[in-house]
Write a protein that holds these residues in place. Structure first.
Motif, PDB file in Angstrom:
ATOM      1  N   GLN A   1     -81.398  17.933  34.731  1.00 24.38           N
ATOM      2  CA  GLN A   1     -81.677  18.294  36.168  1.00 24.38           C
ATOM      3  C   GLN A   1     -80.829  19.079  36.989  1.00 24.38           C
ATOM      4  O   GLN A   1     -81.301  20.016  37.634  1.00 24.38           O
ATOM      5  N   ASP A   2     -79.495  19.056  36.601  1.00 26.91           N
ATOM      6  CA  ASP A   2     -78.804  20.074  37.132  1.00 26.91           C
ATOM      7  C   ASP A   2     -79.066  21.518  36.903  1.00 26.91           C
ATOM      8  O   ASP A   2     -78.990  22.452  37.475  1.00 26.91           O
TER       9      ASP A   2
ATOM     10  N   ARG B   1     -81.787  22.584  35.645  1.00 24.50           N
ATOM     11  CA  ARG B   1     -83.146  23.167  36.241  1.00 24.50           C
ATOM     12  C   ARG B   1     -82.877  23.549  37.542  1.00 24.50           C
ATOM     13  O   ARG B   1     -83.325  24.553  38.074  1.00 24.50           O
ATOM     14  N   THR B   2     -82.208  22.882  38.602  1.00 27.55           N
ATOM     15  CA  THR B   2     -81.772  23.194  39.781  1.00 27.55           C
ATOM     16  C   THR B   2     -81.111  24.369  39.970  1.00 27.55           C
ATOM     17  O   THR B   2     -81.643  25.331  40.609  1.00 27.55           O
TER      18      THR B   2
END
Length: 96
Positions: free
Chosen positions: A5-6, A8-9
């Protein structure tokens, strides 16, 4: 999943910032056409021109490593004084 998720962010933030995309593209070109041959060229110079072995190549790479550490410390100190925009421009000029 936190790492994914990090990632992708981070990618979304990069894509949203046009100057950052351009800077990363220029950095990739620099690495491909300038730094790639320079790094591979060191091994060839040590082996073919200087006729030295792996230990001499290791010393060349160690000198690079020490220089990178010293350069990082210098940039950290100069960045506070010059401002990061001017420091980036100075780095681009010195790299060229």
């Amino acid at each position: 999943m936190g790492l994914v998720q990090d990632f992708r962010t981070g990618l979304a933030a990069i894509v949203a910032d046009r100057p950052l995309v351009l800077l990363l593209f220029l950095t990739a070109l620099d690495n491909l056409f300038i730094m790639g041959p320079a790094i591979l060229g060191n091994a060839v110079i040590v082996r073919d021109d200087l006729h030295l072995g792996a230990s001499a190549y290791a010393m060349v790479e160690a000198a690079y490593g020490i220089s990178m550490i010293l350069g990082s410390l210098t940039v950290g100190r100069l960045g506070a004084r010059l401002g990061y925009g001017r420091l980036l421009l100075l780095g681009i000029v010195l790299d060229g």
